[in-house]
Motif scaffolding. Structure first.
Motif, PDB file in Angstrom:
ATOM      1  N   VAL A 124       0.863  -1.183   0.000  1.00 45.42           N
ATOM      2  CA  VAL A 124       0.000   0.000   0.000  1.00 45.42           C
ATOM      3  C   VAL A 124       0.901   1.236   0.000  1.00 45.42           C
ATOM      4  CG1 VAL A 124      -1.791   1.259   1.256  1.00 45.42           C
ATOM      5  CG2 VAL A 124      -1.813  -1.242   1.222  1.00 45.42           C
ATOM      6  N   THR A 125       0.692   2.123  -0.966  1.00 45.74           N
ATOM      7  CA  THR A 125       1.589   3.263  -1.157  1.00 45.74           C
ATOM      8  C   THR A 125       1.716   4.159   0.069  1.00 45.74           C
ATOM      9  OG1 THR A 125      -0.208   4.597  -2.066  1.00 45.74           O
ATOM     10  CG2 THR A 125       1.170   3.383  -3.640  1.00 45.74           C
ATOM     11  N   THR A 126       0.653   4.307   0.816  1.00 50.02           N
ATOM     12  CA  THR A 126       0.686   5.239   1.947  1.00 50.02           C
ATOM     13  C   THR A 126       1.623   4.785   3.051  1.00 50.02           C
ATOM     14  OG1 THR A 126      -1.306   4.172   2.793  1.00 50.02           O
ATOM     15  CG2 THR A 126      -1.584   6.241   1.569  1.00 50.02           C
ATOM     16  N   GLY A 127       2.096   3.553   3.023  1.00 47.20           N
ATOM     17  CA  GLY A 127       3.050   3.079   4.011  1.00 47.20           C
ATOM     18  C   GLY A 127       4.403   3.746   3.914  1.00 47.20           C
ATOM     19  N   TRP A 128       4.626   4.511   2.857  1.00 50.08           N
ATOM     20  CA  TRP A 128       5.922   5.168   2.665  1.00 50.08           C
ATOM     21  C   TRP A 128       5.822   6.686   2.671  1.00 50.08           C
ATOM     22  CZ3 TRP A 128       4.989   0.336   1.200  1.00 50.08           C
ATOM     23  CH2 TRP A 128       5.958  -0.597   1.498  1.00 50.08           C
ATOM     24  N   TRP A 129       4.674   7.256   2.846  1.00 47.79           N
ATOM     25  CA  TRP A 129       4.528   8.710   2.767  1.00 47.79           C
ATOM     26  C   TRP A 129       5.329   9.464   3.799  1.00 47.79           C
ATOM     27  CZ3 TRP A 129      -1.381   9.590   1.860  1.00 47.79           C
ATOM     28  CH2 TRP A 129      -1.686   9.216   0.560  1.00 47.79           C
ATOM     29  N   ALA A 130       5.204   9.097   5.043  1.00 45.38           N
ATOM     30  CA  ALA A 130       5.839   9.864   6.115  1.00 45.38           C
ATOM     31  C   ALA A 130       7.193   9.263   6.504  1.00 45.38           C
ATOM     32  CB  ALA A 130       4.916   9.906   7.331  1.00 45.38           C
ATOM     33  N   GLU A 131       7.692   8.406   5.693  1.00 46.23           N
ATOM     34  CA  GLU A 131       8.935   7.712   6.000  1.00 46.23           C
ATOM     35  C   GLU A 131      10.068   8.284   5.166  1.00 46.23           C
ATOM     36  OE1 GLU A 131       9.149   4.982   8.118  1.00 46.23           O
ATOM     37  OE2 GLU A 131       7.024   5.112   8.612  1.00 46.23           O
ATOM     38  N   GLU A 132      11.244   8.204   5.710  1.00 47.85           N
ATOM     39  CA  GLU A 132      12.421   8.562   4.925  1.00 47.85           C
ATOM     40  C   GLU A 132      12.902   7.367   4.118  1.00 47.85           C
ATOM     41  OE1 GLU A 132      15.437  10.454   7.257  1.00 47.85           O
ATOM     42  OE2 GLU A 132      14.015  11.877   8.108  1.00 47.85           O
ATOM     43  N   HIS A 133      12.305   6.202   4.394  1.00 44.77           N
ATOM     44  CA  HIS A 133      12.667   4.976   3.707  1.00 44.77           C
ATOM     45  C   HIS A 133      12.192   5.053   2.258  1.00 44.77           C
ATOM     46  CE1 HIS A 133      13.044   0.630   3.115  1.00 44.77           C
ATOM     47  NE2 HIS A 133      13.801   0.655   4.186  1.00 44.77           N
ATOM     48  N   LEU A 134      13.018   4.635   1.324  1.00 46.60           N
ATOM     49  CA  LEU A 134      12.657   4.660  -0.087  1.00 46.60           C
ATOM     50  C   LEU A 134      11.660   3.558  -0.411  1.00 46.60           C
ATOM     51  CD1 LEU A 134      16.246   5.161  -1.528  1.00 46.60           C
ATOM     52  CD2 LEU A 134      14.450   6.886  -1.330  1.00 46.60           C
ATOM     53  N   MET A 135      10.766   3.835  -1.358  1.00 44.91           N
ATOM     54  CA  MET A 135       9.776   2.833  -1.769  1.00 44.91           C
ATOM     55  C   MET A 135      10.484   1.651  -2.416  1.00 44.91           C
ATOM     56  SD  MET A 135       6.664   5.207  -3.170  1.00 44.91           S
ATOM     57  CE  MET A 135       5.444   3.923  -3.231  1.00 44.91           C
ATOM     58  N   PRO A 136      10.012   0.436  -2.131  1.00 45.99           N
ATOM     59  CA  PRO A 136      10.626  -0.760  -2.711  1.00 45.99           C
ATOM     60  C   PRO A 136      10.479  -0.813  -4.234  1.00 45.99           C
ATOM     61  CG  PRO A 136       9.145  -1.328  -0.919  1.00 45.99           C
ATOM     62  CD  PRO A 136       8.939   0.119  -1.212  1.00 45.99           C
ATOM     63  N   VAL A 137      11.374  -1.552  -4.846  1.00 50.10           N
ATOM     64  CA  VAL A 137      11.344  -1.764  -6.292  1.00 50.10           C
ATOM     65  C   VAL A 137      11.517  -3.261  -6.558  1.00 50.10           C
ATOM     66  CG1 VAL A 137      12.212   0.532  -6.866  1.00 50.10           C
ATOM     67  CG2 VAL A 137      13.833  -1.336  -6.486  1.00 50.10           C
ATOM     68  N   GLY A 138      11.305  -3.648  -7.806  1.00 45.63           N
ATOM     69  CA  GLY A 138      11.488  -5.046  -8.203  1.00 45.63           C
ATOM     70  C   GLY A 138      11.315  -5.188  -9.692  1.00 45.63           C
ATOM     71  N   GLU A 139      11.464  -6.398 -10.152  1.00 49.03           N
ATOM     72  CA  GLU A 139      11.238  -6.696 -11.559  1.00 49.03           C
ATOM     73  C   GLU A 139       9.776  -6.413 -11.898  1.00 49.03           C
ATOM     74  OE1 GLU A 139      13.644  -7.654 -13.747  1.00 49.03           O
ATOM     75  OE2 GLU A 139      15.026  -7.346 -12.081  1.00 49.03           O
ATOM     76  N   PRO A 140       9.449  -6.184 -13.180  1.00 47.73           N
ATOM     77  CA  PRO A 140       8.043  -5.975 -13.547  1.00 47.73           C
ATOM     78  C   PRO A 140       7.164  -7.135 -13.053  1.00 47.73           C
ATOM     79  CG  PRO A 140       9.479  -5.477 -15.399  1.00 47.73           C
ATOM     80  CD  PRO A 140      10.356  -6.092 -14.323  1.00 47.73           C
ATOM     81  N   GLY A 141       6.080  -6.790 -12.402  1.00 48.35           N
ATOM     82  CA  GLY A 141       5.156  -7.784 -11.876  1.00 48.35           C
ATOM     83  C   GLY A 141       5.520  -8.316 -10.496  1.00 48.35           C
ATOM     84  N   ALA A 142       6.665  -7.897  -9.959  1.00 50.24           N
ATOM     85  CA  ALA A 142       7.093  -8.401  -8.652  1.00 50.24           C
ATOM     86  C   ALA A 142       6.362  -7.713  -7.509  1.00 50.24           C
ATOM     87  CB  ALA A 142       8.606  -8.242  -8.481  1.00 50.24           C
ATOM     88  N   ILE A 143       6.046  -6.435  -7.691  1.00 45.29           N
ATOM     89  CA  ILE A 143       5.353  -5.662  -6.653  1.00 45.29           C
ATOM     90  C   ILE A 143       4.096  -5.056  -7.257  1.00 45.29           C
ATOM     91  CG2 ILE A 143       5.464  -3.714  -5.051  1.00 45.29           C
ATOM     92  CD1 ILE A 143       8.485  -4.094  -4.907  1.00 45.29           C
ATOM     93  N   HIS A 144       2.990  -5.229  -6.559  1.00 51.58           N
ATOM     94  CA  HIS A 144       1.711  -4.652  -6.976  1.00 51.58           C
ATOM     95  C   HIS A 144       1.288  -3.648  -5.910  1.00 51.58           C
ATOM     96  CE1 HIS A 144       1.085  -7.571 -10.231  1.00 51.58           C
ATOM     97  NE2 HIS A 144       1.801  -8.345  -9.447  1.00 51.58           N
ATOM     98  N   TRP A 145       0.944  -2.450  -6.338  1.00 51.35           N
ATOM     99  CA  TRP A 145       0.645  -1.360  -5.413  1.00 51.35           C
ATOM    100  C   TRP A 145      -0.847  -1.083  -5.332  1.00 51.35           C
ATOM    101  CZ3 TRP A 145       4.279   0.561  -2.325  1.00 51.35           C
ATOM    102  CH2 TRP A 145       5.615   0.371  -2.675  1.00 51.35           C
ATOM    103  N   LEU A 146      -1.340  -0.875  -4.127  1.00 50.29           N
ATOM    104  CA  LEU A 146      -2.674  -0.343  -3.886  1.00 50.29           C
ATOM    105  C   LEU A 146      -2.473   1.099  -3.441  1.00 50.29           C
ATOM    106  CD1 LEU A 146      -4.209  -3.406  -2.095  1.00 50.29           C
ATOM    107  CD2 LEU A 146      -5.073  -2.375  -4.196  1.00 50.29           C
ATOM    108  N   ASN A 147      -3.179   2.020  -4.088  1.00 49.87           N
ATOM    109  CA  ASN A 147      -2.976   3.444  -3.821  1.00 49.87           C
ATOM    110  C   ASN A 147      -4.277   4.084  -3.326  1.00 49.87           C
ATOM    111  OD1 ASN A 147      -2.371   6.135  -3.767  1.00 49.87           O
ATOM    112  ND2 ASN A 147      -1.840   6.298  -5.931  1.00 49.87           N
ATOM    113  N   PRO A 148      -4.383   4.349  -2.027  1.00 51.97           N
ATOM    114  CA  PRO A 148      -5.607   4.943  -1.486  1.00 51.97           C
ATOM    115  C   PRO A 148      -5.594   6.472  -1.403  1.00 51.97           C
ATOM    116  CG  PRO A 148      -4.244   4.167   0.300  1.00 51.97           C
ATOM    117  CD  PRO A 148      -3.507   3.848  -0.974  1.00 51.97           C
ATOM    118  N   LEU A 149      -4.722   7.147  -2.142  1.00 52.30           N
ATOM    119  CA  LEU A 149      -4.626   8.603  -2.041  1.00 52.30           C
ATOM    120  C   LEU A 149      -5.950   9.295  -2.346  1.00 52.30           C
ATOM    121  CD1 LEU A 149      -2.943  11.127  -1.550  1.00 52.30           C
ATOM    122  CD2 LEU A 149      -2.239  11.026  -3.940  1.00 52.30           C
ATOM    123  N   THR A 150      -6.615   8.879  -3.417  1.00 52.78           N
ATOM    124  CA  THR A 150      -7.915   9.450  -3.778  1.00 52.78           C
ATOM    125  C   THR A 150      -8.883   8.302  -4.071  1.00 52.78           C
ATOM    126  OG1 THR A 150      -7.525   9.499  -6.173  1.00 52.78           O
ATOM    127  CG2 THR A 150      -6.766  11.433  -4.902  1.00 52.78           C
TER     128      THR A 150
END
Length: 184
Positions: free
Chosen positions: A137-163
């Motif tokens: 879930v994208t919001t898990g990284w908003w207030a963090e200084e930790h960089l968002m994870p990355v991976g090969e295409p299809g390795a990570i699927h994001w849910l984005n509750p911003l709007t």
């Protein structure tokens, strides 16, 4: 905002769903199949669709912060369900056994905080390369200084509750819902 939830017709040869009408006799503008296709939400706007997913009828009356919290909770519930399904499939097909102990811990761990710190690439990102995709879930990284994870295409699927639209789009990308605009 108003919305109505109906059961979806099921079974071979089931008829197409009959759209309910609003009190004024007009059709709802939007529809969404969800809950494994067993339910259809008919709504005046996308906020009605999110209200049905979140299980919060008074969603539109919420302030922006409370609405964001409702969307985050909805995204995390979806994350847990999808990740559990993918882990179950991976246990059956052997992919889970090919994961490292750390990867298995990430896949089956708690979600009160988004997982992080499993391995780092040269730029400081957590890098996901396990044979089982990860749902985050994208919001898990908003207030963090930790960089968002990355991976090969299809390795990570994001849910984005911003709007509302972001949540619906990301849930549709995962195949959890199907949304459409109704026509007269």
């Amino acid at each position: 905002m108003s919305y109505i939830v109906t059961r979806a017709p099921h079974g071979k040869g089931a008829p197409a769903p009959v759209p309910p009408l609003r009190e004024d006799g007009a059709r709802f503008d939007f529809a969404m199949a969800y809950a494994g296709g067993s339910r259809i939400c008919w709504a005046d706007d996308v906020a009605g669709l999110v209200a049905a997913l979140a299980g919060v009828y008074e969603y539109e009356a919420m302030g922006p912060q409370d609405a964001l919290v409702a969307r985050i909770r909805t995204a995390i519930r979806a994350q847990v369900l999808v990740q559990a399904e993918w882990v179950s499939e991976a246990m059956l097909n052997g992919d889970f056994g090919r994961c490292t102990e750390v990867e298995r811990g990430v896949l089956t761990g708690r979600r009160d905080r988004q997982p992080r710190g499993w391995s780092t690439d040269l730029l400081g990102h957590d890098y996901w390369s396990a044979p089982v995709p990860l749902v985050l879930v994208t919001t898990g990284w908003w207030a963090e200084e930790h960089l968002m994870p990355v991976g090969e295409p299809g390795a990570i699927h994001w849910l984005n509750p911003l709007t509302d639209d972001d949540l619906l789009d990301s849930m549709e990308d995962l195949g959890l819902i199907t949304c459409w605009a109704t026509t007269e």
